[in-house]
Design an enzyme around this catalytic site. Sequence first.
Site, mmCIF file in Angstrom:
data_model
loop_
_atom_site.group_PDB
_atom_site.id
_atom_site.type_symbol
_atom_site.label_atom_id
_atom_site.label_comp_id
_atom_site.label_asym_id
_atom_site.label_seq_id
_atom_site.Cartn_x
_atom_site.Cartn_y
_atom_site.Cartn_z
ATOM 1 N N ASP A 19 -1.784 8.218 -4.835
ATOM 2 C CA ASP A 19 -0.902 8.454 -3.514
ATOM 3 C C ASP A 19 0.043 9.604 -3.362
ATOM 4 O O ASP A 19 0.478 10.093 -2.455
ATOM 5 C CB ASP A 19 0.147 7.073 -3.794
ATOM 6 C CG ASP A 19 -0.628 5.826 -3.417
ATOM 7 O OD1 ASP A 19 -1.774 5.692 -2.844
ATOM 8 O OD2 ASP A 19 -0.146 4.857 -3.774
ATOM 9 N N SER A 61 -9.532 0.377 -8.658
ATOM 10 C CA SER A 61 -8.538 0.009 -7.522
ATOM 11 C C SER A 61 -7.576 -0.963 -8.071
ATOM 12 O O SER A 61 -8.192 -2.115 -8.466
ATOM 13 C CB SER A 61 -9.240 -0.235 -6.421
ATOM 14 O OG SER A 61 -8.570 -1.219 -5.582
ATOM 15 N N ARG A 79 4.359 -7.281 -4.659
ATOM 16 C CA ARG A 79 3.899 -8.177 -5.736
ATOM 17 C C ARG A 79 5.325 -9.183 -5.731
ATOM 18 O O ARG A 79 4.826 -10.280 -5.945
ATOM 19 C CB ARG A 79 3.553 -7.715 -6.785
ATOM 20 C CG ARG A 79 2.041 -7.031 -6.928
ATOM 21 C CD ARG A 79 1.896 -5.748 -7.941
ATOM 22 N NE ARG A 79 0.652 -5.309 -7.766
ATOM 23 C CZ ARG A 79 0.247 -4.439 -7.241
ATOM 24 N NH1 ARG A 79 0.999 -3.817 -6.004
ATOM 25 N NH2 ARG A 79 -1.053 -4.091 -7.047
ATOM 26 N N LYS A 94 -7.827 5.914 2.396
ATOM 27 C CA LYS A 94 -6.304 5.393 2.309
ATOM 28 C C LYS A 94 -6.024 5.321 3.878
ATOM 29 O O LYS A 94 -6.889 5.208 4.492
ATOM 30 C CB LYS A 94 -5.625 6.524 1.560
ATOM 31 C CG LYS A 94 -5.803 6.677 0.033
ATOM 32 C CD LYS A 94 -5.453 5.292 -0.605
ATOM 33 C CE LYS A 94 -5.916 5.430 -2.098
ATOM 34 N NZ LYS A 94 -5.881 4.114 -2.693
ATOM 35 N N ARG A 103 2.278 9.422 4.222
ATOM 36 C CA ARG A 103 2.256 10.278 3.393
ATOM 37 C C ARG A 103 1.851 11.806 3.842
ATOM 38 O O ARG A 103 2.182 12.732 3.189
ATOM 39 C CB ARG A 103 1.503 9.981 2.094
ATOM 40 C CG ARG A 103 2.010 8.600 1.369
ATOM 41 C CD ARG A 103 1.754 8.444 -0.085
ATOM 42 N NE ARG A 103 1.773 7.003 -0.431
ATOM 43 C CZ ARG A 103 2.770 6.554 -0.633
ATOM 44 N NH1 ARG A 103 3.850 7.132 -0.850
ATOM 45 N NH2 ARG A 103 2.966 5.076 -0.996
HETATM 46 C C1 S3P Z 1 -1.855 0.032 -4.359
HETATM 47 C C2 S3P Z 1 -3.108 0.523 -5.108
HETATM 48 C C3 S3P Z 1 -3.547 1.647 -4.788
HETATM 49 C C4 S3P Z 1 -2.702 2.519 -4.001
HETATM 50 C C5 S3P Z 1 -1.974 1.826 -3.081
HETATM 51 C C6 S3P Z 1 -0.909 0.751 -3.503
HETATM 52 C C7 S3P Z 1 -1.175 -1.295 -4.996
HETATM 53 O O1 S3P Z 1 -4.666 1.475 -3.771
HETATM 54 O O2 S3P Z 1 -3.346 3.571 -3.296
HETATM 55 O O3 S3P Z 1 -0.745 2.568 -2.236
HETATM 56 O O4 S3P Z 1 -0.168 -1.607 -4.930
HETATM 57 O O5 S3P Z 1 -1.994 -2.084 -5.538
HETATM 58 P P1 S3P Z 1 -6.344 1.196 -4.190
HETATM 59 O O6 S3P Z 1 -6.095 -0.121 -5.027
HETATM 60 O O7 S3P Z 1 -7.040 1.045 -3.138
HETATM 61 O O8 S3P Z 1 -6.512 2.410 -5.228
#
Ligand code: S3P
Length: 426
Positions: free
Chosen positions: A313, A166, A26, A340, A386
């Site tokens: 995660d 999500s 981000r 995932k 992971r």
């Molecule tokens: C993430 C959101 C999660 C997570 C991923 C990172 C993020 O995924 O599993 O490793 O940085 O927004 P989902 O949005 O598919 O749950």
Amino acid sequence: MIEKIEKINAVKGELILPGDKSISHRAVMFSAMADGKSTVKNYLNSEDVNSTVDCFRKLGCKIEQTETDLTIEGKGFGGFTKPNSVLDAGNSGTTTRLICGILATQKFETTIIGDASLSKRPMKRVVEPLSQMGAEIETSEKGTLPMKISNAKELKAIEFDMLIASAQIKSAVLLAGLHMDETTVVIEHSRTRNHTETLLGLRVEEFDGFRKIYSSKKNYPKPTEYIVPSDISTAAFFMVLALNLKNSGLLLKNVLLNETRNGIIKILQQMGGRIEIENTRESSGEKLGDLRIFSSRLHNIEISEEIIPNIIDEIPILAVAGLFAEGKFVIRNAEELRHKESDRIDALCSNFKNLGLNCTEFEDGFELSGEVINENILIESFDDHRIAMAFAILGMLVGKGMSINNFESVAVSNPEFLKQIRSITL
Ligand code: S3P
């Protein structure tokens, strides 16, 4: 590459682990969007985040990179330029889904591709709300990459009721919303990681059982300095290792403690893990602190449905903790694990079964108990960082160690994993 993991007797010392993956992605994106120079300190220098960096270089941003820091010349509103080639998101779902929200608003066409694993992951979940906003996005017939995002026409703000828990879907919609005068609203029913709203300072309203998050042009990012705390998801592997070894103690410094991510600490503490939190503070609006971890006897507990998005995660390494804890490890309501970097329910269960453990697989989780019988098998990492690291920790805790294939996948989130382990091994 097959990695032979040896048993460890004890760990001691302190580590400053690399920056958080979600925040690093981000910080790169928001810096690239802002008008002027931003810096990202302690970013995660890994394959996944470098996929985001490469995409924004192709969109016209000048990005200088050292081992730990980035300096990014942001292009400002509407400033990205059409890339000369497709954008390759590598293994990174976060890059793909978040960048999709940004590209859906640009006045040029782009195509996003990814590696074999990413090319199997569902993209309809972001395409649908962005299409409601007026974006034109084509995927494969199965709703996967490659994804072609057309030159944006008239887009409109939406109120989006998000039925999948999500943060990537939420962020894609909110990032598209940053390009419009009217306000976009995302309604979230389960609490997912909130870095997008925290770093952008978005308005969030809490209701009974849901929350509303608002974004509009007013929230468009400005140049700034981001200091990224260490990744709690990476720290989780070290927590489980230290808790399960005798005569061990670790200090993990500057770990992200955001309340939408700290479920793993809470669960390990409830399981009897001695994890002490010190020196809590804030950086770029995110909470962080130092963790002291001590050898502990763990017992399994009931894991509630609400906490699943918070620990999504960490479930592979939590399962390893559960295996060494008293009682049966049970995880349910975690169907998202199937989407995932690999189908993590299948990846975990097939390896656990091959190790001779009692493992019952469900559509949304699994149950696990027993003792490792077949130590000399080759663990299948499914090219998933992971899964590779979770079984590496398991290998460090059992008699003869363990061999894991395609171990190089750890570079997606922590290229120095084994080096860090060596530095604390007694
Ligand atoms: C993430 C959101 C999660 C997570 C991923 C990172 C993020 O995924 O599993 O490793 O940085 O927004 P989902 O949005 O598919 O749950």
